[in-house]
Motif scaffolding. Structure first.
Motif, mmCIF file in Angstrom:
data_model
loop_
_atom_site.group_PDB
_atom_site.id
_atom_site.type_symbol
_atom_site.label_atom_id
_atom_site.label_comp_id
_atom_site.label_asym_id
_atom_site.label_seq_id
_atom_site.Cartn_x
_atom_site.Cartn_y
_atom_site.Cartn_z
ATOM 1 N N GLU A 30 -21.420 10.439 -43.839
ATOM 2 C CA GLU A 30 -20.050 9.930 -43.685
ATOM 3 C C GLU A 30 -19.473 9.519 -45.036
ATOM 4 O OE1 GLU A 30 -19.941 6.816 -40.809
ATOM 5 O OE2 GLU A 30 -20.656 8.075 -39.160
ATOM 6 N N PHE A 31 -20.304 8.943 -45.887
ATOM 7 C CA PHE A 31 -19.886 8.532 -47.231
ATOM 8 C C PHE A 31 -19.471 9.748 -48.055
ATOM 9 C CE2 PHE A 31 -21.163 7.744 -51.704
ATOM 10 C CZ PHE A 31 -20.259 6.733 -52.012
ATOM 11 N N ALA A 32 -20.272 10.803 -48.001
ATOM 12 C CA ALA A 32 -19.941 12.031 -48.744
ATOM 13 C C ALA A 32 -18.634 12.637 -48.239
ATOM 14 C CB ALA A 32 -21.088 13.032 -48.625
ATOM 15 N N VAL A 33 -18.473 12.687 -46.922
ATOM 16 C CA VAL A 33 -17.242 13.230 -46.341
ATOM 17 C C VAL A 33 -16.031 12.409 -46.761
ATOM 18 C CG1 VAL A 33 -16.000 13.652 -44.177
ATOM 19 C CG2 VAL A 33 -18.410 14.305 -44.379
ATOM 20 N N SER A 34 -16.194 11.077 -46.820
ATOM 21 C CA SER A 34 -15.081 10.198 -47.223
ATOM 22 C C SER A 34 -14.647 10.451 -48.663
ATOM 23 C CB SER A 34 -15.489 8.729 -47.050
ATOM 24 O OG SER A 34 -16.423 8.323 -48.052
ATOM 25 N N LYS A 35 -15.538 11.009 -49.462
ATOM 26 C CA LYS A 35 -15.222 11.356 -50.848
ATOM 27 C C LYS A 35 -14.513 12.705 -50.959
ATOM 28 C CE LYS A 35 -17.511 8.144 -53.456
ATOM 29 N NZ LYS A 35 -17.157 7.562 -54.770
ATOM 30 N N LYS A 269 -26.427 8.789 -52.084
ATOM 31 C CA LYS A 269 -25.898 7.546 -52.651
ATOM 32 C C LYS A 269 -26.084 7.494 -54.162
ATOM 33 C CE LYS A 269 -26.318 4.914 -48.374
ATOM 34 N NZ LYS A 269 -27.016 3.830 -47.638
ATOM 35 N N GLU A 270 -27.183 8.043 -54.652
ATOM 36 C CA GLU A 270 -27.436 8.057 -56.090
ATOM 37 C C GLU A 270 -26.466 8.964 -56.838
ATOM 38 O OE1 GLU A 270 -29.821 6.576 -58.356
ATOM 39 O OE2 GLU A 270 -29.727 5.140 -56.705
ATOM 40 N N HIS A 271 -26.145 10.122 -56.259
ATOM 41 C CA HIS A 271 -25.372 11.127 -56.987
ATOM 42 C C HIS A 271 -23.877 11.125 -56.684
ATOM 43 C CE1 HIS A 271 -28.330 13.543 -59.263
ATOM 44 N NE2 HIS A 271 -29.172 13.000 -58.403
ATOM 45 N N PHE A 272 -23.469 10.559 -55.566
ATOM 46 C CA PHE A 272 -22.047 10.613 -55.221
ATOM 47 C C PHE A 272 -21.331 9.270 -55.338
ATOM 48 C CE2 PHE A 272 -23.564 14.427 -52.944
ATOM 49 C CZ PHE A 272 -22.662 15.348 -53.456
ATOM 50 N N ARG A 273 -22.079 8.189 -55.528
ATOM 51 C CA ARG A 273 -21.416 6.871 -55.540
ATOM 52 C C ARG A 273 -20.456 6.714 -56.712
ATOM 53 N NH1 ARG A 273 -24.383 3.285 -58.928
ATOM 54 N NH2 ARG A 273 -26.375 4.156 -59.632
ATOM 55 N N LYS A 274 -20.723 7.357 -57.857
ATOM 56 C CA LYS A 274 -19.857 7.219 -59.027
ATOM 57 C C LYS A 274 -18.762 8.281 -59.093
ATOM 58 C CE LYS A 274 -23.337 5.007 -61.947
ATOM 59 N NZ LYS A 274 -24.105 5.077 -63.230
ATOM 60 N N GLN A 275 -18.862 9.300 -58.213
ATOM 61 C CA GLN A 275 -17.852 10.360 -58.241
ATOM 62 C C GLN A 275 -16.605 9.920 -57.487
ATOM 63 O OE1 GLN A 275 -19.008 14.558 -57.757
ATOM 64 N NE2 GLN A 275 -17.467 14.733 -56.150
ATOM 65 N N GLN A 276 -15.464 10.056 -58.125
ATOM 66 C CA GLN A 276 -14.191 9.706 -57.492
ATOM 67 C C GLN A 276 -13.885 10.683 -56.359
ATOM 68 O OE1 GLN A 276 -12.345 7.074 -58.072
ATOM 69 N NE2 GLN A 276 -13.524 6.321 -59.813
ATOM 70 N N PRO A 277 -13.092 10.259 -55.368
ATOM 71 C CA PRO A 277 -12.723 11.162 -54.273
ATOM 72 C C PRO A 277 -12.045 12.432 -54.798
ATOM 73 C CG PRO A 277 -12.152 8.900 -53.720
ATOM 74 C CD PRO A 277 -12.581 8.887 -55.151
ATOM 75 N N ILE A 278 -12.286 13.542 -54.129
ATOM 76 C CA ILE A 278 -11.757 14.833 -54.557
ATOM 77 C C ILE A 278 -10.231 14.814 -54.660
ATOM 78 C CG2 ILE A 278 -11.513 17.263 -53.915
ATOM 79 C CD1 ILE A 278 -14.278 16.546 -54.982
ATOM 80 N N GLU A 279 -9.550 14.189 -53.720
ATOM 81 C CA GLU A 279 -8.078 14.146 -53.745
ATOM 82 C C GLU A 279 -7.576 13.399 -54.967
ATOM 83 O OE1 GLU A 279 -5.728 15.686 -51.976
ATOM 84 O OE2 GLU A 279 -7.438 16.783 -51.135
ATOM 85 N N PHE A 280 -8.259 12.321 -55.339
ATOM 86 C CA PHE A 280 -7.878 11.561 -56.532
ATOM 87 C C PHE A 280 -8.050 12.418 -57.783
ATOM 88 C CE2 PHE A 280 -9.236 8.967 -60.155
ATOM 89 C CZ PHE A 280 -8.138 8.124 -60.303
#
Length: 288
Positions: A30-35, A269-280
């Motif tokens: 769900e976290f990855a999808v939210s990004k 969580k390790e690899h996507f937590r610092k990546q900004q959302p794709i739309e941003f």
């Protein structure tokens, strides 16, 4: 690197050994999808089975199923289907029935198999499943060849469960020499999966990436099985589960924890937590 797709194997990766999805795994997806990450499941399973897992993860994206032979988000609207034609299916079954093995013709809507080593409680299991929205019929017959004469089938995949690796190796070699229309994929636990020539998990993901305009370096693949090797080597970030083979781990860019230790959750969580959302990132003109 900015990642736009997360591809995940199901068995031995998303699912624990008890066949369940851990709460932490669901939350990570769900976290990855939210990004804004495109999350897809890449599996040897049939579409109906994969769709049930996707539903539990609240995914509504295209799934790469049947070892890449059937790619779809809806059963009736596949974007890619490859099949083994009826005559070839008949000839393959006739050849394989000389071995001590179970043969399963895995259609997207049903499976037909011989009765070899059928657990006593299996029929009851599938009767219960018929009430599921994504019900999937499994029929077991005394003679698969007789059944095909009566009702020809053109499946996306044939799955063969051998008693030993010697028979698997012999059958694989002979099939390769006899049929140019198919590709044989060796999987774990003496399983040989037969798909139309040109089909594989990698080819299915390549097709999906092309439609979504996603580049190789933007893909993260997490897997654990023999049939995940090509995808892990190809992906921009190839991740092996802690329970994967040594060969798979050596080919990966990163090794996470095992499926029983929430390896998918830990990696995401390790690899996507610092990546900004794709739309941003698109608004900032950092990606197209």
């Amino acid at each position: 690197m900015i990642y736009r797709m997360l591809a995940l194997n199901i068995d031995g990766t998303l699912l624990q050994d008890n066949g369940r999805l851990n709460k932490a795994t669901k939350e990570a997806i769900e976290f990855a999808v939210s990004k804004g990450i495109k999350v897809t499941l890449v599996t040897s399973r049939n579409f109906s089975s994969a769709r049930r897992v996707a539903k539990e993860l609240r995914l509504n994206t295209c799934l790469v199923t049947h070892q890449g032979s059937f790619v779809a988000s809806e059963m009736d609207k596949p974007i890619l289907v490859r099949r083994i034609n009826e005559d070839v299916t008949h000839d393959i079954v006739r050849f394989l029935e000389a071995f001590n093995c179970q043969i399963r013709l895995v259609h997207e809507r049903y499976t037909i198999a011989n009765k070899k080593k059928l657990p006593e409680n299996l029929i009851g299991k599938f009767v219960i499943q018929t009430s599921n929205r994504f019900s999937y019929s499994e029929t077991y017959v005394d003679s698969l060849l007789d059944k095909l004469i009566e009702t020809p089938v053109s499946p996306p995949k044939i799955e063969v469960d051998f008693d030993n690796n010697i028979d698997l190796t012999d059958a694989k070699k002979a099939l390769h020499q006899m049929f140019h229309e198919i590709n044989c994929i060796e999987n774990d636990n003496h399983i040989l999966e037969i798909v139309p020539q040109g089909s594989s998990k990698l080819k299915g993901v390549l097709y999906l990436c092309d439609r979504l305009n996603i580049q190789r370096e933007e893909v993260v693949m997490i897997g654990s099985g023999k049939d995940d090797l090509a995808l892990i080597e190809w992906a921009g970030l190839g991740v092996a589960m802690g329970n994967a083979s040594t060969k798979l781990k050596r080919s990966a860019d990163w090794i996470t924890r095992s499926n029983n230790e929430n390896g998918v959750s830990y990696m995401v969580k390790e690899h996507f937590r610092k990546q900004q959302p794709i739309e941003f990132l698109k608004k900032m003109n950092l990606i197209k």
